[in-house]
Design an enzyme around this catalytic site. Structure first.
Site, mmCIF file in Angstrom:
data_model
loop_
_atom_site.group_PDB
_atom_site.id
_atom_site.type_symbol
_atom_site.label_atom_id
_atom_site.label_comp_id
_atom_site.label_asym_id
_atom_site.label_seq_id
_atom_site.Cartn_x
_atom_site.Cartn_y
_atom_site.Cartn_z
ATOM 1 C CE LYS A 202 -3.552 2.451 2.581
ATOM 2 N NZ LYS A 202 -4.557 2.388 3.654
ATOM 3 C CE LYS A 255 -6.054 1.918 -0.536
ATOM 4 N NZ LYS A 255 -6.395 2.087 0.830
HETATM 5 C C1 PBG Z 1 -7.524 3.156 5.724
HETATM 6 C C2 PBG Z 1 -7.757 3.106 4.274
HETATM 7 C C3 PBG Z 1 -7.579 4.107 3.298
HETATM 8 C C4 PBG Z 1 -8.052 3.573 2.099
HETATM 9 C C5 PBG Z 1 -8.466 2.280 2.364
HETATM 10 N N1 PBG Z 1 -8.265 2.004 3.697
HETATM 11 C C6 PBG Z 1 -7.118 5.494 3.417
HETATM 12 C C7 PBG Z 1 -5.736 5.827 3.766
HETATM 13 O O1 PBG Z 1 -4.861 4.981 3.922
HETATM 14 O O2 PBG Z 1 -5.519 7.034 3.942
HETATM 15 C C8 PBG Z 1 -8.137 4.305 0.777
HETATM 16 C C9 PBG Z 1 -9.206 3.839 -0.149
HETATM 17 C C10 PBG Z 1 -9.530 4.775 -1.261
HETATM 18 O O3 PBG Z 1 -8.883 5.824 -1.462
HETATM 19 O O4 PBG Z 1 -10.477 4.466 -1.988
HETATM 20 N N2 PBG Z 1 -6.232 3.285 6.155
#
Ligand code: PBG
Length: 329
Positions: A202, A255
């Protein structure tokens, strides 16, 4: 000048022969998109009959449990196999206590969905950022996000989701060791059949902007650079994925999706595991915004985007377009 139609090349290869009709094109199509690979994200809040639009994500709503059930049932009827839930708690504190409250929106929604839409696959996002007053993904000490203390809380949150009936828990925090800790707590709690889909690679991305409006999870100070990955790195992504697999992840995720298709492709090739890609809020919002201005053909760009994610190696696509795409397929 007159065009000569009589001129003929002698060619061994005429690739255009395989593009001549739709039947031929379908016959040789290499990547097939089916709704079976979609997971639909839902934002669940307190209350009843609540359906609050998220302005930066047209078509996405904050939903109370009853509305989330209706939305999920409609998605299921259109062929979408599963949802992933995010929670909007009624209050926040320093340590995100409501993340593991059995009566919080996500836990309530899991129970309701399992009761009302039994064949729906229910996944839950496990993170503290929606639950902490400072908007960080973990327990903080000053400006520092503590790893091990956070992991302990995340494991409790995952356990509460499993106890409510979740099929998969999906840690999105990027703390070290959280997959192992969650696996252990689930197994000890008698939930050895509950799977883990880890947000393994991520990235620290600007594409999460609209999500933070939807989930009310913008950090109040600093950013997420000490735990989410540097967009420049790919070897590190393979390492993160390897660690999560060793720790017991059943499904690994990359992601965001489109800006990281190279990472996705390498992860699938290297590990050959069930691999998910999250087509995130900013990626969705950009297509919506351009379509609203009439600059692009939305259904066409949506399908091209989802196909490209699949072509790069995703078995599973988490997308706000799940329903719209399923309807077209
Ligand atoms: C929680 C999380 C996030 C997303 C999914 N789980 C936000 C982040 O890490 O700031 C992002 C999902 C999206 O942008 O559609 N940590």
């Amino acid at each position: 000048m007159a065009v000569s139609t009589a001129y003929k090349l002698s060619l061994a290869n005429r690739p255009r022969r395989l593009r001549r009709t739709e039947a031929i094109r379908a016959l040789v199509r290499e990547t097939r998109l089916t709704p079976d690979c979609f997971i639909y994200p839902l934002f669940v809040c307190d209350g009843e009959g609540v359906r609050r639009a998220v302005s930066s994500m047209p078509g996405v709503f904050q939903l109370s449990v009853d509305e989330a059930v209706a939305e999920a049932a409609a998605a299921r009827a259109e062929g979408v196999p599963g949802v992933i839930l995010f929670g909007l708690p009624s209050s926040k504190d320093e340590v995100g206590s409501l993340a593991f409250d059995p009566e919080a929106p996500v836990q309530e929604a899991v129970r309701a969905l399992k009761r009302e839409v039994p064949d729906l696959l229910v996944m839950t996002d496990v993170c503290l950022c929606e639950y902490t007053s400072h908007g960080h993904c973990g327990i903080v000490d000053g400006e520092e996000i503590l790893n091990d203390a956070t992991v302990a809380h995340l494991a409790q949150a995952a356990l509460s989701h499993a106890a409510a009936g979740a099929d998969f828990v999906a840690p999105s925090d990027m703390m070290d060791g959280r997959v192992a800790a969650i696996r252990r707590v689930l197994d000890d709690g008698g939930f050895d059949q509950v799977g883990i889909m880890s947000y393994a690679a991520k990235y620290c991305s600007g594409f999460y902007g609209p999500f933070r409006e939807a989930a009310d999870s913008t950090p109040q100070f600093g950013d997420r650079r000490t735990h989410q990955m540097d967009p420049a790195n790919v070897d590190e992504a393979l390492r993160e994925v390897e660690i999560d697999i060793q720790e017991g992840a059943d499904i690994i995720m990359v992601k965001p999706a489109v800006p990281y298709l190279d990472v996705l492709s390498k992860v699938k090739e290297r590990f050959g595991r069930p691999t998910a890609a999250y087509h995130v809020s900013g990626e969705y919002a950009m297509i919506k915004a351009a379509a609203e201005r009439g600059w692009i053909d939305e259904p066409r760009v949506m399908m091209e985007t989802l196909t490209s994610i699949r072509r790069a190696g995703a078995d599973i696509i988490i997308t706000y377009y799940a329903r719209e795409a399923a309807r077209l397929l």
